[in-house]
Design a protein around this motif. Structure first.
Motif, mmCIF file in Angstrom:
data_model
loop_
_atom_site.group_PDB
_atom_site.id
_atom_site.type_symbol
_atom_site.label_atom_id
_atom_site.label_comp_id
_atom_site.label_asym_id
_atom_site.label_seq_id
_atom_site.Cartn_x
_atom_site.Cartn_y
_atom_site.Cartn_z
ATOM 1 N N HIS A 38 -31.624 -28.481 -70.833
ATOM 2 C CA HIS A 38 -32.207 -27.941 -72.060
ATOM 3 C C HIS A 38 -31.776 -28.825 -73.225
ATOM 4 O O HIS A 38 -30.762 -29.521 -73.141
ATOM 5 N N ARG A 39 -32.531 -28.807 -74.302
ATOM 6 C CA ARG A 39 -32.179 -29.591 -75.477
ATOM 7 C C ARG A 39 -31.688 -28.648 -76.571
ATOM 8 O O ARG A 39 -32.338 -27.656 -76.880
ATOM 9 N N LEU A 40 -30.558 -28.977 -77.141
ATOM 10 C CA LEU A 40 -30.042 -28.267 -78.305
ATOM 11 C C LEU A 40 -30.387 -29.121 -79.516
ATOM 12 O O LEU A 40 -29.949 -30.275 -79.617
ATOM 13 N N LYS A 41 -31.209 -28.572 -80.402
ATOM 14 C CA LYS A 41 -31.640 -29.292 -81.601
ATOM 15 C C LYS A 41 -30.986 -28.648 -82.821
ATOM 16 O O LYS A 41 -30.882 -27.423 -82.881
ATOM 17 N N TRP A 42 -30.560 -29.464 -83.779
ATOM 18 C CA TRP A 42 -29.944 -28.922 -84.989
ATOM 19 C C TRP A 42 -30.549 -29.539 -86.230
ATOM 20 O O TRP A 42 -31.056 -30.651 -86.210
ATOM 21 N N ARG A 43 -30.457 -28.729 -87.284
ATOM 22 C CA ARG A 43 -30.892 -29.163 -88.618
ATOM 23 C C ARG A 43 -29.954 -28.498 -89.619
ATOM 24 O O ARG A 43 -29.869 -27.277 -89.692
ATOM 25 N N PHE A 44 -29.222 -29.331 -90.371
ATOM 26 C CA PHE A 44 -28.331 -28.854 -91.423
ATOM 27 C C PHE A 44 -28.928 -29.303 -92.753
ATOM 28 O O PHE A 44 -29.291 -30.477 -92.904
#
Length: 126
Positions: A38-44
């Motif tokens: 699975h891909r863990l995507k982040w945006r801060f």
């Protein structure tokens, strides 16, 4: 809304590191099956600045898995609030779960200036 996000069977989560300069990303999986590739995507986001990224994770069944440590140096010390948006995406590209939260980042970064050392320790051995 915040509690509903945490009640998902599978949820990505963010922990701000002790000095406020890193974000530690987790995926909690209450399901009896593992979630491979699975891909863990982040945006801060804060103060007109955005930091994005992603990593591939294999999430074990019925466990929480520390998945990434993200440096937050893009955001200056005086940054007040940090908006966090995390998504866990399946190998086929569908969003499995999402977590959004605002952190008061300045409190993490300035606590050593605000609180003397004897007040930073919560367990004093008593």
């Amino acid at each position: 809304f915040a509690m509903a996000q945490l009640n998902q069977s599978v949820v990505p989560l963010c922990e701000i590191g002790p000095d406020g300069r890193t974000a530690i990303l987790w995926v909690a999986n209450d399901l009896p099956q593992a979630l491979p590739r699975h891909r863990l995507k982040w945006r801060f986001t804060a103060g007109g600045r955005t930091l994005t990224g992603e990593t591939t994770v294999d999430v074990p069944a019925s466990d929480a898995h520390m998945s990434a440590t993200v440096p937050l140096e893009l955001f200056p010390t005086e940054t007040d609030s940090l908006a966090v948006d995390l998504q866990l995406v399946s190998p086929k590209g569908s969003v499995v779960s999402r977590y959004q939260h605002d952190f008061f980042l300045r409190a993490w970064r300035l606590k050593e200036d605000v609180f003397p050392p004897d007040l930073r320790t919560t367990n004093k051995g008593h």
